[in-house]
Design an enzyme around this catalytic site. Structure first.
Site, mmCIF file in Angstrom:
data_model
loop_
_atom_site.group_PDB
_atom_site.id
_atom_site.type_symbol
_atom_site.label_atom_id
_atom_site.label_comp_id
_atom_site.label_asym_id
_atom_site.label_seq_id
_atom_site.Cartn_x
_atom_site.Cartn_y
_atom_site.Cartn_z
ATOM 1 N N TYR A 1 5.646 19.031 -10.213
ATOM 2 C CA TYR A 1 4.433 18.021 -9.723
ATOM 3 C C TYR A 1 4.586 17.983 -8.246
ATOM 4 C CZ TYR A 1 1.478 14.178 -8.852
ATOM 5 O OH TYR A 1 0.702 13.627 -8.330
ATOM 6 N N HIS B 1 -6.874 11.932 1.226
ATOM 7 C CA HIS B 1 -6.288 10.562 0.964
ATOM 8 C C HIS B 1 -6.571 9.383 1.993
ATOM 9 C CE1 HIS B 1 -4.758 12.736 -2.405
ATOM 10 N NE2 HIS B 1 -4.088 12.063 -2.964
ATOM 11 N N ASN C 1 3.274 8.834 -0.974
ATOM 12 C CA ASN C 1 3.626 8.017 -2.267
ATOM 13 C C ASN C 1 4.588 7.171 -2.029
ATOM 14 O OD1 ASN C 1 4.700 9.408 -5.470
ATOM 15 N ND2 ASN C 1 2.825 8.416 -4.962
ATOM 16 N N TYR D 1 2.814 -39.756 -4.559
ATOM 17 C CA TYR D 1 3.518 -38.314 -4.783
ATOM 18 C C TYR D 1 3.553 -37.594 -3.492
ATOM 19 C CZ TYR D 1 2.771 -39.445 -9.837
ATOM 20 O OH TYR D 1 2.865 -39.989 -11.117
ATOM 21 N N ARG E 1 7.022 -39.150 -2.211
ATOM 22 C CA ARG E 1 7.866 -39.102 -3.019
ATOM 23 C C ARG E 1 8.349 -37.880 -3.606
ATOM 24 N NH1 ARG E 1 7.020 -42.095 -8.566
ATOM 25 N NH2 ARG E 1 5.079 -42.894 -7.590
ATOM 26 N N PHE F 1 6.786 4.548 -7.932
ATOM 27 C CA PHE F 1 5.950 4.211 -6.642
ATOM 28 C C PHE F 1 4.924 2.787 -7.184
ATOM 29 C CE2 PHE F 1 4.314 7.757 -9.484
ATOM 30 C CZ PHE F 1 3.287 6.863 -10.138
ATOM 31 N N GLU G 1 -4.310 7.913 -13.916
ATOM 32 C CA GLU G 1 -3.493 6.728 -13.148
ATOM 33 C C GLU G 1 -4.472 5.420 -13.865
ATOM 34 O OE1 GLU G 1 -3.948 7.491 -8.802
ATOM 35 O OE2 GLU G 1 -2.648 9.421 -9.367
#
Length: 524
Positions: free
Chosen positions: A56, A86, A198, A282, A285, A330, A414
Site C-alpha cells: 500500500y 491532497h 501521513n 468559591y 476558596r 496516523f 476511512e
C-alpha cells in the site's frame, strides 16, 4: 546564541527542545546511525518496487484506491500527484511557529528509519528550518485521519517547487525562493509523498504549543488569583497542606502549595486574621481544586504529547528485513481527546478568573464600588468585566469536543476520523481568550490592592504589582482601559509576567513548584 545540536531520530525529543529549535536557539542534525537507518529503509522500499511486491502506498493508489496497482515507472509520479491532489486546505495560514513545529516533529519521525524516505529529502527539510524558509499552511481541511493530510501536503509542496513559503518573514512562491538559492525541486521516490503527508504533525504542533501556553496561563492564574485574594482580604486557611493531604490530587496539592508560598509574610493577610469572616466565595476558596483540576488536565496532555513527539505516525511502516505493516498510527484520536479535555480546562480557568473580576467590583470588604472613588461621573472598572464575560461565554461555545464527531471520508474506507486538528485549533482559540481574561483580572487586582495601602502583600506579589506598574498605572479616573488591557495582555502572552515573578521567587530562594518538577517537565 546557543546552537548545540539535537540529533533527529536518535535523541529523545521533548517539548523544550522543540520550542528551542522553533525559536532558532537549537539546531537539529543527524547522527551517523540515523543516516544509516534512513538509507537502509529507503533501500528496502526500492527493493519492494523492483521486486513488484504489492505494498500500500508504494505501488498502489491511496485510500479507497488502495486496490489499484501502480506500475514501477509511475511510482515516482504517484508521489508528486499525492502532494498536489491532497493540497486542499482553506482558511488563514497557521502561524509560522506552528509550521516550524510541524517540520521539526515530522523530520524526527521520519529520521527514525521506518518510513522509507530519501536521505536527500530529509536534508532539504532541515535546510528549510536552517534558512528560515517556512511553508505556508492553511489552517482548515484536516479530519485527523489518515493523519493531517491537507495541511501536511501544503507543508511539503515546496519540496517539489510548488506552494508558498515565508522567507525570513516575507511570503513568496516556493519556486522563486528555490531559484534564489540555486536549488532544484526534490525528485520524490516511491512512498515518499505518502510518508510526508501521513501523520499527526498538525495536531501535534498545536498540542506542543498548547502545552506551553496553558502552562504559563496556569502559572499566571495562581499569581493573579493570589493578588485578587489579597485585595479582597481573603483567607489562606483553605490552602492548608493538612486539608489537601486528605484529597491528594497532584494539581490541587501543587496549587495550594503555590498559594501558601505566594501569600507568605503578607502584611495584608496578617491585618485581618481575626476579622470574623468565616468563608470566602468559591472563586477564592476553591482555587486549588479548580486551578488544580485544570493542571491535572494539562499534565495528561503533556504526557501524551511527549509520547507522540517520539512516535512514528505514517503508514505503512517499513521494518528491518523488508517487512511492511499497514496500520493506523496516523489516527489522531490519542491527541484529540486530551486536546478537547485541555480546551475545557483552559476555559474553566477563564471562568473562575471572571468571577474574581466581578467580586473585585462589588464594593465589599473595604474596596470602593467599581474600584474607583468617584463613580457616577466615572464608570470605573465596570466595563472591563463585560469583556471577560463575553470571552468566557465565547470559550464555552468552543468547548464542544471535536473528537465526539466523525464523518466518513474516502468513500467509507476511512470511516472513523478524529477531528483532532479542530481540537488543537479550538484550544488555541480558548487560550487566546484566556490570556485576555487573565490580563483583565491582573489589571483589576493591581488597582484593588492599592486600596490596602500602606499595608504590603508578600514579597512576590509586591514584585508582581511593581512589574505591572511598568506598563499600566493606577487609575484615579476613567481612561481608555482597552489600551491597558492590550499592554497587560502582552506580558501574559509573551510569558514575561510569569517569568519575572518566577525569577524573583528564585532569587529569594522560594521554590514555588518544589516537589512537582517531574510532573511539570521543562517548559521554556
Amino acid at each position: 546564541m546557543n546552537t548545540s545540536e539535537f540529533q533527529y531520530g536518535s535523541d529523545l525529543l521533548q517539548i523544550g527542545s522543540v520550542m528551542r529549535m522553533a525559536e532558532g536557539t537549537l539546531r537539529g542534525g543527524f547522527s551517523a546511525a540515523a543516516e544509516k537507518r534512513i538509507r537502509a529503509s529507503q533501500a528496502q522500499v526500492a527493493d519492494i518496487v523492483s521486486q513488484q511486491k504489492t505494498v500500500y502506498g508504494i505501488n498502489t493508489g491511496f485510500g479507497i484506491l488502495a486496490y489499484t496497482k501502480i506500475s514501477e515507472e509511475d511510482t515516482r509520479i504517484l508521489q508528486h500527484k499525492i502532494l498536489q491532489s491532497h493540497s486542499v486546505g482553506v482558511g488563514e495560514p497557521v502561524p509560522a511557529e506552528i509550521a516550524r513545529i510541524m517540520l521539526i516533529t515530522k523530520i524526527h519521525a521520519l529520521a527514525q528509519g521506518y518510513s522509507g524516505v530519501q536521505w536527500e529529502t530529509l536534508q532539504r527539510l532541515v535546510w528549510h528550518l536552517d534558512e528560515d524558509v517556512i511553508p505556508v499552511v492553511p489552517e482548515k481541511g484536516s479530519v485527523g485521519a489518515s493523519g493531517d493530510l491537507a495541511p501536511l501536503s501544503h507543508l511539503f509542496l515546496p519540496l517539489i517547487g510548488h506552494g508558498e513559503v515565508y522567507h525570513r518573514g516575507v511570503r513568496k512562491p516556493a519556486g522563486v525562493v528555490l531559484r534564489e538559492y540555486g536549488l532544484n525541486p526534490v525528485e520524490l521516490g516511491p512512498k515518499e509523498g505518502l510518508a510526508l503527508i501521513n501523520g499527526t504533525q498538525f495536531i501535534l504542533a498545536f498540542a506542543v504549543k498548547g502545552v506551553q501556553r496553558l502552562h504559563y496561563c496556569l502559572e499566571a492564574a495562581d499569581i493573579i488569583g493570589a493578588m485578587s485574594l489579597e485585595a479582597l482580604t481573603g483567607t489562606k486557611a483553605p490552602f492548608d497542606e493538612r486539608l489537601h493531604r486528605l484529597r491528594p490530587y497532584a494539581g490541587s496539592s501543587l496549587v495550594a502549595q503555590r498559594l501558601r508560598l505566594l501569600l507568605a509574610d503578607s502584611e495584608i493577610m496578617q491585618s485581618h486574621i481575626d476579622c470574623g469572616r468565616v468563608q470566602d466565595p468559591y472563586s477564592l476558596r476553591c482555587m486549588p481544586q479548580v486551578h488544580g483540576a485544570s493542571r491535572n488536565a494539562w499534565q495528561h496532555l503533556h504526557q501524551l504529547t511527549q509520547v507522540e513527539l517520539n512516535s512514528v505516525t505514517d503508514n505503512p511502516i517499513i521494518l528491518e528485513g523488508g517487512d511492511t505493516i499497514s496500520g493506523g498510527n496516523f489516527h489522531g484520536q490519542p491527541l484529540a481527546l486530551p486536546l478537547d479535555y485541555a480546551c475545557l480546562a483552559a476555559a474553566e480557568i477563564g471562568n473562575i478568573s471572571d468571577r474574581r473580576c466581578y467580586l473585585l467590583l462589588e464594593g465589599k470588604w473595604g474596596l470602593p464600588l467599581l474600584l474607583m472613588r468617584n463613580v457616577g461621573l466615572n464608570s470605573g472598572f465596570m466595563i472591563p468585566q463585560y469583556t471577560t464575560a463575553a470571552l468566557v461565554t465565547e470559550n464555552k461555545t468552543l468547548c464542544f469536543p471535536a473528537s465526539a464527531d466523525s464523518i466518513p471520508t474516502s468513500l467509507g474506507q476511512e470511516d472513523h476520523v478524529s477531528m483532532g486538528s479542530i481540537s488543537g485549533r479550538k484550544l488555541s482559540q480558548v487560550l487566546d481568550n484566556l490570556e485576555y481574561i487573565l490580563a483583565i483580572e491582573l489589571m483589576s487586582a493591581c488597582q484593588a490592592i492599592e486600596f490596602r495601602r500602606p499595608l504590603k502583600s508578600s514579597g512576590i506579589l509586591e514584585a508582581a504589582h511593581d512589574f505591572v506598574r511598568n506598563f499600566v498605572g493606577f487609575a484615579s479616573e476613567d481612561r481608555i482601559f482597552g489600551d491597558d488591557i492590550r499592554q497587560l495582555h502582552g506580558i501574559i502572552h509573551d510569558f514575561s509576567f510569569v517569568r519575572y515573578c518566577n525569577g524573583f521567587a528564585q532569587e529569594k530562594g522560594i521554590a514555588l513548584n518544589a516537589g512537582f518538577e517531574s510532573d511539570l517537565g521543562i517548559i521554556p
